[in-house]
Design an enzyme around this catalytic site. Structure first.
Site, PDB file in Angstrom:
ATOM      1  CE  LYS A   9     -11.723  12.251 -25.752  1.00  0.00           C
ATOM      2  NZ  LYS A   9     -10.769  11.127 -25.607  1.00  0.00           N
ATOM      3  CB  SER A  17      -7.196  12.839 -25.738  1.00  0.00           C
ATOM      4  OG  SER A  17      -8.064  11.721 -25.795  1.00  0.00           O
ATOM      5  CB  SER A  33      -7.606   9.197 -23.968  1.00  0.00           C
ATOM      6  OG  SER A  33      -6.547   9.753 -24.682  1.00  0.00           O
TER       7      SER A  33
HETATM    8  N1  GLN Z   1      -1.873   9.839 -25.437  1.00  0.00           N
HETATM    9  C1  GLN Z   1      -2.119   8.817 -26.404  1.00  0.00           C
HETATM   10  C2  GLN Z   1      -2.054   9.397 -27.794  1.00  0.00           C
HETATM   11  O1  GLN Z   1      -1.821  10.560 -27.905  1.00  0.00           O
HETATM   12  C3  GLN Z   1      -3.441   8.162 -26.144  1.00  0.00           C
HETATM   13  C4  GLN Z   1      -4.582   8.978 -26.584  1.00  0.00           C
HETATM   14  C5  GLN Z   1      -5.904   8.279 -26.445  1.00  0.00           C
HETATM   15  O2  GLN Z   1      -6.042   7.324 -25.693  1.00  0.00           O
HETATM   16  N2  GLN Z   1      -6.873   8.766 -27.177  1.00  0.00           N
HETATM   17  O3  GLN Z   1      -2.214   8.713 -28.764  1.00  0.00           O
END
Ligand code: GLN
Length: 480
Positions: free
Chosen positions: A72, A147, A171
């Site tokens: 990532k 994400s 994410s």
């Molecule tokens: N969708 C969640 C957010 O936007 C989690 C994102 C994540 O786990 N990095 O904060």
């Protein structure tokens, strides 16, 4: 090919690192339309593969010697651009590597590139990437989740056997669910965050996405472990993969929280999850209905705490030390303002504003402090539940992969995609998502959550399920 099968092939000499790497690179180029990679490191990968083959010929050790993978794009990689999906860092070349990169390097794994992601890991669809949305291999008109959308898409399209990812509120698990792959978010403190670009430090945790629990465990055991450079790293007993893989389901008590299965969960998703739990029951597990009453406030608490921490973490991007700098600033204030305005996308700006607001004098008690109290209640719920059950299970995501653009105009709908994942981060627990069926032809994920440091139990329960089911072997259309 699975990571376990690839390792066996490399060990027996039937395969070479160079061959596996060329295969990954050619699959990546055929699937370029997925926009799953921000940076491709083809030349460095070929060189690393050759070194791996030479090392193997000399009998050198290395748990993942010659295995291609992707990071990532928020793990700092020495001399390789690391963007966090943001214009702010579009040209950032780190002068050092994240601990997890050092560990993967030491294991002999071959980095083929940096995976697309929502900007600074904020999002549930990968549509908030400065580099454009990644796409879901099951249907390119749909999101891969976020994400870590790029990581999940790369594994689903069988470009790499595993990819690293991070999970602040879902994410790793949510994109794994939407792409039909396996993703594990370890206990907070299990994997070093050193060199991982921060979103919300008290929630962020690194982990992996792979095609099976077995493979995820192999990769996870390489990146896990105490790191003195991360003050929140914990010196916990290591994960015993072979022990985990031999775990039996007989007598396992699995809690099904009413709050995870109620309103807002699509019926196709609920049906697939029920069917999966029936398989667990068939193999000796006992399914128990439980309550996590405070989890209904998890999204509200999360969307105060995460932006609060983000507003603090992202203050460092001021156009002075590194990151995007605006052209011809008039003065220092102009430099700060324009650099941040140009460097950050809308979602990130919105969260910085929210976070700054909830931390400001007069609102701190009303919002931030309250959210911390809710966080404690949520953690207490889990602790109580784990007195009665060994694992907690439910749908990872309330819906299957949605259409690109479908939820962009409605931030609350987007935030609700994490309704079942954020509470786990608020409590710091380990959890994973495994494919457990389809709804409307799109993959559904089953989330399993364990007490702190019980990754072995998670992996064991997921592996036992994958031994008797084939969902994790299903391939997106056109992928062989
Ligand atoms: N969708 C969640 C957010 O936007 C989690 C994102 C994540 O786990 N990095 O904060």
């Amino acid at each position: 090919m699975s990571l376990a099968a690839l390792l066996a092939g490399l060990d027996s000499g039937a395969m070479s690192a160079r061959g596996a790497t060329e295969d990954a690179l050619s699959r990546a180029s055929r699937a370029a339309g997925l926009n799953a990679l921000i940076t491709l490191t083809a030349d460095a990968a070929r060189a690393a593969a050759e070194r791996a083959d030479a090392a193997r010929a000399m009998g050198a050790p290395g748990e993942l010697l010659g295995v291609p993978y992707a990071h990532k794009d928020l793990f700092c990689t020495l001399d390789v651009t690391t963007t966090a999906g943001s214009r702010m860092l579009a040209k950032f070349v780190p002068p050092y590597s994240a601990t997890i990169h050092e560990k993967l390097d030491a294991s002999g794994a071959v980095l083929i590139g940096k995976a697309n992601m929502d900007e600074f890991a904020m999002g549930s669809s990968n549509e908030h990437s400065y580099f454009g949305a990644a796409r879901n291999p099951w249907d390119p008109d749909r999101v891969p989740g976020g994400s870590s959308g790029g990581s999940a898409a790369l594994v689903a399209a069988r470009i790499v056997p595993f990819a690293t990812a991070s999970d602040t509120g879902g994410s790793i698990r949510q994109p794994a669910a939407l792409c039909g792959v396996t993703g594990i978010k370890p206990t907070y403190g299990r994997v070093s965050r050193y060199g991982m670009i921060a979103y919300a430090s008290s929630l962020d945790q690194a982990g992996v996405i792979a095609t099976s629990a077995h493979d995820a465990a192999l990769a996870l055991s390489v990146i896990a472990g105490f790191d003195p450079r991360d003050p929140t790293s914990v010196d916990a007993p290591p994960i015993d993969v072979s022990d985990a893989l031999s775990m039996s389901l007989a007598g396992l008590r699995i809690g099904r929280p009413r709050q995870w299965c109620g309103e807002g969960i699509d019926s196709g998703v609920a049906n697939a999850v029920d069917a999966a739990l029936a398989i667990y029951a068939e193999h000796g597990a006992r399914i128990v209905d439980i309550d996590l009453p405070s989890s209904e406030h998890a999204i509200a608490a999360y969307y105060v705490i995460a932006p609060a921490e983000a507003s603090s973490n992202l203050a460092r991007f001021d156009g002075v030390r590194y990151g995007h700098r605006c052209a011809h600033p008039k003065d220092l204030a102009d430099l700060y303002t324009r650099s941040r305005e140009e460097g950050f996308g809308h979602e990130v700006q919105k969260r910085i504003l929210t976070g700054t607001y909830v931390l400001s004098a007069g609102y701190y008690e009303a919002y931030y402090h309250r959210a911390l109290k809710v966080r404690r209640l949520i953690a207490n719920d889990f602790a109580r539940a784990f007195n009665e059950v060994d694992l907690i299970a439910g749908p990872t995501s309330p819906c299957v992969a949605f259409k690109l653009g479908e939820k962009l105009a409605d931030p609350v709908a987007m935030y609700l995609a994490d309704v079942n994942t954020v509470s786990v981060n608020l409590a710091g627990l380990p959890a994973l998502s495994i494919p457990c069926g389809f709804s409307d032809g799109l993959p559904v994920g089953l989330q399993l959550c364990a007490p702190w440091w019980q990754e072995s139990r998670l992996i064991g329960a997921a592996h036992a399920y994958q031994r008797v089911t084939d969902w994790h072997r299903a391939l997106p259309p056109g992928i062989a």
